[in-house]
Scaffold this motif. Structure first.
Motif, mmCIF file in Angstrom:
data_model
loop_
_atom_site.group_PDB
_atom_site.id
_atom_site.type_symbol
_atom_site.label_atom_id
_atom_site.label_comp_id
_atom_site.label_asym_id
_atom_site.label_seq_id
_atom_site.Cartn_x
_atom_site.Cartn_y
_atom_site.Cartn_z
ATOM 1 N N HIS A 92 -12.812 -20.402 25.073
ATOM 2 C CA HIS A 92 -14.223 -20.274 24.701
ATOM 3 C C HIS A 92 -15.036 -21.213 25.576
ATOM 4 O O HIS A 92 -14.818 -22.423 25.571
ATOM 5 N N ASP A 93 -15.981 -20.662 26.305
ATOM 6 C CA ASP A 93 -16.912 -21.470 27.091
ATOM 7 C C ASP A 93 -18.087 -21.796 26.175
ATOM 8 O O ASP A 93 -18.955 -20.956 25.933
ATOM 9 N N SER A 94 -18.109 -23.009 25.638
ATOM 10 C CA SER A 94 -19.136 -23.375 24.658
ATOM 11 C C SER A 94 -20.526 -23.450 25.275
ATOM 12 O O SER A 94 -21.517 -23.360 24.564
ATOM 13 N N THR A 95 -20.610 -23.575 26.592
ATOM 14 C CA THR A 95 -21.911 -23.618 27.259
ATOM 15 C C THR A 95 -22.560 -22.238 27.299
ATOM 16 O O THR A 95 -23.733 -22.086 26.968
ATOM 17 N N THR A 96 -21.778 -21.217 27.664
ATOM 18 C CA THR A 96 -22.322 -19.857 27.770
ATOM 19 C C THR A 96 -22.099 -19.038 26.506
ATOM 20 O O THR A 96 -22.760 -18.020 26.305
ATOM 21 N N GLY A 97 -21.140 -19.445 25.663
ATOM 22 C CA GLY A 97 -20.790 -18.680 24.470
ATOM 23 C C GLY A 97 -19.803 -17.566 24.754
ATOM 24 O O GLY A 97 -19.459 -16.798 23.864
ATOM 25 N N ASP A 98 -19.311 -17.480 25.994
ATOM 26 C CA ASP A 98 -18.390 -16.409 26.371
ATOM 27 C C ASP A 98 -16.961 -16.720 25.944
ATOM 28 O O ASP A 98 -16.512 -17.864 26.021
ATOM 29 N N LEU A 99 -16.245 -15.694 25.508
ATOM 30 C CA LEU A 99 -14.796 -15.764 25.316
ATOM 31 C C LEU A 99 -14.181 -15.156 26.560
ATOM 32 O O LEU A 99 -14.431 -13.994 26.877
ATOM 33 N N VAL A 100 -13.398 -15.960 27.261
ATOM 34 C CA VAL A 100 -12.847 -15.536 28.541
ATOM 35 C C VAL A 100 -11.334 -15.401 28.417
ATOM 36 O O VAL A 100 -10.666 -16.280 27.874
ATOM 37 N N MET A 101 -10.796 -14.288 28.937
ATOM 38 C CA MET A 101 -9.369 -14.020 28.888
ATOM 39 C C MET A 101 -8.774 -14.148 30.285
ATOM 40 O O MET A 101 -9.358 -13.690 31.264
ATOM 41 N N TYR A 102 -7.598 -14.798 30.346
ATOM 42 C CA TYR A 102 -6.834 -14.920 31.583
ATOM 43 C C TYR A 102 -5.519 -14.177 31.383
ATOM 44 O O TYR A 102 -4.678 -14.600 30.592
ATOM 45 N N THR A 117 -19.502 -12.126 24.348
ATOM 46 C CA THR A 117 -20.571 -13.079 24.643
ATOM 47 C C THR A 117 -21.196 -13.514 23.318
ATOM 48 O O THR A 117 -20.982 -12.880 22.287
ATOM 49 N N ALA A 118 -21.949 -14.574 23.345
ATOM 50 C CA ALA A 118 -22.666 -15.086 22.171
ATOM 51 C C ALA A 118 -21.733 -15.441 21.012
ATOM 52 O O ALA A 118 -22.051 -15.219 19.855
ATOM 53 N N VAL A 119 -20.564 -16.002 21.345
ATOM 54 C CA VAL A 119 -19.640 -16.456 20.310
ATOM 55 C C VAL A 119 -20.130 -17.802 19.802
ATOM 56 O O VAL A 119 -20.451 -18.703 20.579
ATOM 57 N N THR A 120 -20.204 -17.930 18.498
ATOM 58 C CA THR A 120 -20.725 -19.133 17.857
ATOM 59 C C THR A 120 -19.860 -20.344 18.187
ATOM 60 O O THR A 120 -18.635 -20.259 18.182
ATOM 61 N N ASN A 121 -20.517 -21.470 18.474
ATOM 62 C CA ASN A 121 -19.791 -22.731 18.630
ATOM 63 C C ASN A 121 -19.392 -23.229 17.248
ATOM 64 O O ASN A 121 -20.141 -23.114 16.287
ATOM 65 N N GLY A 122 -18.197 -23.775 17.167
ATOM 66 C CA GLY A 122 -17.712 -24.289 15.895
ATOM 67 C C GLY A 122 -18.253 -25.662 15.586
ATOM 68 O O GLY A 122 -18.945 -26.278 16.402
ATOM 69 N N PRO A 123 -17.938 -26.189 14.406
ATOM 70 C CA PRO A 123 -18.412 -27.513 14.008
ATOM 71 C C PRO A 123 -17.714 -28.635 14.779
ATOM 72 O O PRO A 123 -18.189 -29.760 14.790
ATOM 73 N N ALA A 124 -16.590 -28.316 15.426
ATOM 74 C CA ALA A 124 -15.868 -29.298 16.235
ATOM 75 C C ALA A 124 -15.918 -28.864 17.696
ATOM 76 O O ALA A 124 -16.117 -27.683 17.992
ATOM 77 N N THR A 125 -15.744 -29.807 18.606
ATOM 78 C CA THR A 125 -15.740 -29.480 20.030
ATOM 79 C C THR A 125 -14.666 -28.445 20.328
ATOM 80 O O THR A 125 -14.889 -27.507 21.078
ATOM 81 N N ASP A 126 -13.491 -28.625 19.748
ATOM 82 C CA ASP A 126 -12.403 -27.658 19.894
ATOM 83 C C ASP A 126 -12.505 -26.675 18.732
ATOM 84 O O ASP A 126 -12.109 -26.967 17.614
#
Length: 183
Positions: A92-102, A117-126
């Motif tokens: 999860h790229d917390s800056t853009t909100g994108d979930l990226v798959m490798y 895109t626009a995935v919510t940031n959680g209450p913790a950094t991780d």
């Protein structure tokens, strides 16, 4: 023992065994597998295992990789908190909100693919397993969108073929009967 990264998959416990080493131990037989060399000089602080894949990371900014138990390939991957699926990683790229798959199923890292895109940031950094998660068995990735709706997407990576880990009936004691065995 020392506190290190560890993961359990079926009957195998994977642990960091010093700088650049992963060690699998069969818990049924207490037998150690051949050590896996990661190719880096750090102790893995995180390990995840699924199917034939072992993800290791030396911290949020340290080296990371995926080891393929079937082909014995060690695949360097980008750093940062990730979750391991069946032949792929999600971050999860917390800056853009994108979930990226490798995708790593072909023993190399394919170009990153944005799953959402626009995935919510959680209450913790991780925020792994808080606002997004990976199903190790199905290839699905779930996430919470900005409007609090939950979505499930298929990573699109070919799944490892189904295999029987234990022979059918191996858990039966002598003299017991299971379905299909009469007399």
């Amino acid at each position: 023992g020392p506190i290190t990264g560890a993961a359990l998959w079926v009957d195998t416990l994977w642990r960091s065994d010093g700088a650049g080493q992963l060690q699998g131990t069969n818990l049924d037989t207490n037998t150690a597998a051949t050590p896996v060399a990661t190719g880096v000089n750090c102790v893995a602080s995180e390990i995840q295992a699924t199917q034939r894949w072992i993800y290791w990371s030396c911290g949020a900014n340290g080296p990371a990789g995926v080891y393929d138990e079937q082909t014995h390939a060690d695949i360097p991957v980008p750093s940062g908190p990730m979750l391991l699926g069946d032949g792929y990683l999600v971050q999860h790229d917390s800056t853009t909100g994108d979930l990226v798959m490798y995708d790593v199923h072909a023993d190399s890292v394919a170009a990153p693919v944005t799953l959402a895109t626009a995935v919510t940031n959680g209450p913790a950094t991780d925020d792994r397993n808080i606002t997004w998660a990976v199903d190790k068995y199905s290839g699905d990735v779930a996430y919470v969108a900005a409007d609090d709706s939950v979505h499930v997407v298929d990573a699109g990576v070919p799944a490892t073929p189904v295999a029987i880990t234990y022979p059918p009936g191996a858990w039966l004691q002598e003299g017991q009967v299971s379905f299909g065995q009469y007399g």
